[in-house]
Design an enzyme around this catalytic site. Structure first.
Site, PDB file in Angstrom:
ATOM      1  N   GLU A 178      39.002  39.572  36.381  1.00 41.43           N
ATOM      2  CA  GLU A 178      40.033  40.585  36.193  1.00 41.43           C
ATOM      3  C   GLU A 178      40.475  40.397  34.740  1.00 41.43           C
ATOM      4  O   GLU A 178      41.186  39.432  34.430  1.00 41.43           O
ATOM      5  CB  GLU A 178      41.204  40.374  37.148  1.00 41.43           C
ATOM      6  CG  GLU A 178      42.268  41.450  37.000  1.00 41.43           C
ATOM      7  CD  GLU A 178      43.476  41.207  37.894  1.00 41.43           C
ATOM      8  OE1 GLU A 178      43.987  42.181  38.467  1.00 41.43           O
ATOM      9  OE2 GLU A 178      43.910  40.038  38.001  1.00 41.43           O
ATOM     10  N   ASP A 220      41.323  36.097  39.388  1.00 46.09           N
ATOM     11  CA  ASP A 220      42.567  36.824  39.175  1.00 46.09           C
ATOM     12  C   ASP A 220      43.109  36.505  37.784  1.00 46.09           C
ATOM     13  O   ASP A 220      43.123  35.339  37.359  1.00 46.09           O
ATOM     14  CB  ASP A 220      43.575  36.401  40.256  1.00 46.09           C
ATOM     15  CG  ASP A 220      44.919  37.063  40.098  1.00 46.09           C
ATOM     16  OD1 ASP A 220      44.993  38.290  40.243  1.00 46.09           O
ATOM     17  OD2 ASP A 220      45.903  36.335  39.836  1.00 46.09           O
TER      18      ASP A 220
END
Length: 704
Positions: free
Chosen positions: A384, A348
């Site tokens: 990401e 993330d």
């Protein structure tokens, strides 16, 4: 308090609680503390039995060996040092702290002002000091060791060419599935129950990517509103599994899930959050790292260390430049691979841990550490590639060995099928693996993780059912969530009984799925999209632990499910849709066909004038399965048929023509509801292409 045998010096080498002969070694890193107390609790976690000062401090690690402290003992830490927020220090020994290396937590958080290191009602906020004991409101760490019998479990070792990712939430995927035993619903074991395994295997996905499963803590703001951080992007431990996902097997639930998925040939990829923690900004709670050594664990404002660098938008940023913090991150990643047998990670906001004082760098300490690690460099690593800090958008900038979520694919596909002008050139680049971003440094076409939808945003059904977000259930007056959805309600906002609108929506969904599964790169499917799950137009359902996010298995769209199964099987059966290397039209087959050719609807190769035509609504993509002689990992040639994918985003019917000398049969047509994969029996040179539809033609004759 209960008396325990006095501690011995112990060792600083293994951080955390390590069970040894005759007791347990405790070791905690804190280079700025003045003292560390180990707190031992009763089996129910309610009574603090003893506080023991760790006797040694070596190279920034406080350590001690506790005789007769055995497996199952509950514990936590109190760390002494200056409380001086303006200097970056926030020590408060009144706060019980979670060991960053604990493998297991017992009990749950209870929201209370005692969790904060400062007096929440004080006028000087975090410059004040709170003396309430937080132990009653904190979960306790558990002395534990790995004891799961893995047997012959092994990673499925899915090749990049075969990978199809299924992004899922552990609870949401099985909570409403009547085929899953009640006690297992919403747990790790629910995800790996026979009915769920059957669904995943029949669907054809190869890799399950789970939203965060590391222990997390809901923001106090959400708790006061009666909501929760359902997605789990708010970590409070990097080693301990989220306790609410444990099923009947208790501490072994996660391992049982992994073993069951592996036995079905499915990989397990974890979404991990090493960019920030649940302790949030300067007014956040003190749960672990902040109270252990705030100045080491977090990136602080250089001019005013009272405040945190906030490249994440979540209040704080983990300081992965610090060697001990980097060690914690890599130790935890190896733990999940070696002890929990996971097959990869999706990071993330991966730009954040890859930052240096000069900004993001592909050769940062964090990325370099993972790249050389003998364990971590062998598993799937997915980034990401963005955060909210300066220069945060880094799509395509990660080093070889990494794959990246490609939001440009999502936006291009949605915009094209919505009918936006000028979208064909960008979509064409996405269909070929986004070489404009990834074709450098020896990276492969599988570096692009293609997706139409993910947990963050509309579901696939909602992408074709809503023009705008409907997030009122989040209690922020619909202000939250992304406004750039590139969605289209196809004629009516939200639920409707209009048959024309419903048919158009169903076709739009199929068109988007075909776009995803015929593109070069690695496709990712959001769990529930294959059954038509809707979040009622909520495009930011992070705080909805209810039927908005729990998959609606009773209302599943069987026709869509069968279409998705066949589509994934079609992709996996034809390697021409999943080439390892980028295609640029440089390779030519023995019949004179380039590996990639862009066609007009008249069968001519597209020219510069066609690419400049912003009103171009339709095109063809011809992929030659015998050009370039690509080789599989087994050394065998990955030859295939030649296919032409015709896409028509216009509102009118078209007649499409194959290139001169070619005939073919239509093997997929999204306009044929329920019979999309019904192939033509007779090869033809021209085909009718319905408005807003996709047709795939298998070429039967090639020019001499």
């Amino acid at each position: 308090m209960t008396s325990f045998a006095p501690p011995r010096p112990g060792s600083p080498n293994a951080l955390g609680a390590t069970i040894l002969d005759g007791g347990t070694n405790f070791a905690l890193f804190s280079e700025n503390a003045t003292g560390v107390e180990l707190c031992l609790f009763s089996p129910d976690g309610k009574r603090e039995l003893s506080r023991v000062a760790l006797p040694e401090h070596t190279n920034g690690v406080w350590h001690g060996f506790m005789p007769d402290v055995l497996e199952g003992q509950l514990y936590g830490y109190r760390v002494h040092g200056p409380y001086a927020p303006e200097d970056g220090h926030r020590f408060n020994a009144h706060k019980l702290l979670i060991d960053p290396y604990t493998r297991r937590l017992s009990g749950a958080f209870r929201q209370h002002d005692a969790l904060f290191g400062y007096a929440t009602a004080a006028p000087h906020t975090d410059l004040s000091f709170d003396t309430q004991d937080s132990a009653r409101f904190m979960p306790k760490c558990v002395v534990s060791r790995p004891d799961f019998r893995w047997g012959k479990d092994a990673s499925p070792q899915v090749t990049p060419e075969q990978t199809v990712i299924y992004e899922a939430h552990v609870k949401g995927v099985s909570q409403l599935h009547t085929g899953v035993p009640v006690k297992k619903r919403g747990t790790f074991e629910g995800l790996s129950s026979p009915r769920m395994l059957e669904h995943l295997v029949k669907l054809g996905v190869t890799s399950v990517e789970l939203l965060p499963v590391q222990a997390s803590f809901s923001e106090p703001r959400l708790t006061k509103l009666g909501l929760t951080n359902y997605w789990g992007y708010n970590p409070v431990s990097y080693f301990a599994p989220e306790a609410s996902y444990l099923g009947p097997a208790g501490v072994h639930s996660f391992q049982r899930m992994v073993k069951a998925l592996h036995s079905a040939g499915i990989e397990v990829i974890l979404d991990v959050v090493y960019n920030h923690t649940a302790e949030s900004w300067e007014l956040g709670p003190t749960l672990s790292w902040r109270g252990i050594d705030n100045k080491s664990y977090y990136r602080l404002d250089a001019d005013n260390p009272r405040y945190y660098v906030n490249d994440t938008g979540c209040g704080n940023t983990l300081n992965t430049d610090h060697p001990r913090v980097l060690q914690m991150v890599t130790d935890s990643l190896r733990f999940w691979v070696e002890e929990m047998h996971v097959d990869g990670f999706r990071f993330d906001l991966a730009t954040t841990p890859a930052r240096t004082p000069e900004g993001f760098r592909a050769d940062s300490i964090f990325l370099s550490a993972l790249r050389q690690d003998p364990v971590l460099s062998r598993v799937k690593l997915i980034a990401e590639p963005w955060d909210i800090g300066p220069g945060g958008y880094q799509l395509g900038a990660f080093p070889p060995g990494w794959a990246e979520w490609n939001d440009r694919f999502r936006d291009s596909a949605r915009a094209f099928w919505r009918g936006n002008n000028g979208t064909v050139p960008d979509l064409a680049a996405r269909m070929l693996g986004s070489a404009d971003f990834f074709d450098h440094g020896g990276r492969t076409a599988h570096s692009s993780i293609n997706f139409i939808t993910s947990h963050d945003g509309f579901t696939l059904k909602d992408t074709a059912s809503f023009n705008g977000k409907h997030n009122k259930a989040n209690l922020e007056e619909n202000r939250d969530g992304h406004g750039h959805n590139l969605s289209d309600n196809c004629g009516a906002e939200g639920p409707t009984a209009d048959v024309v609108v419903l048919k158009r929506r169903a076709k739009r969904v199929r068109n988007l799925l075909v776009t995803l599964m015929t593109a070069q790169g690695t496709p990712m499917l959001l769990a529930g999209d294959e059954i038509g799950h809707s979040q009622k137009g909520n495009n930011n359902a992070y705080c909805q632990d209810n039927e908005i996010t729990w998959l609606n298995w009773r209302g599943l769209d069987r026709q869509l499910l069968e279409f998705t199964r066949q589509l994934i099987a079609f992709r996996r059966a034809h390697p021409v849709f999943s080439r390892r290397h980028f295609m640029h039209g440089e390779h030519v087959s023995a019949q004179g066909i380039k590996d990639i050719t862009w066609l007009t609807t008249t069968g001519d190769e597209m020219t510069d004038d066609h690419w400049r035509n912003t009103a171009l609504p339709a095109f063809g993509l011809m992929l030659c399965g015998s050009a370039g002689a690509p080789m599989g990992t087994d050394g065998k040639p990955l030859t295939d048929s030649t296919f032409i994918v015709f896409m028509n985003a216009s509102g009118g019917h078209l007649t499409v023509t194959l290139p001169k000398g070619m005939t073919g049969t239509c093997v997929l047509n999204t306009a044929q509801i329920g019979e999309e994969f019904k192939a033509d029996e007779t090869p033809r040179h021209t085909f009718s292409l319905t408005a807003e539809s996709v047709a795939i033609v298998a070429v039967k004759e090639e020019p001499r």
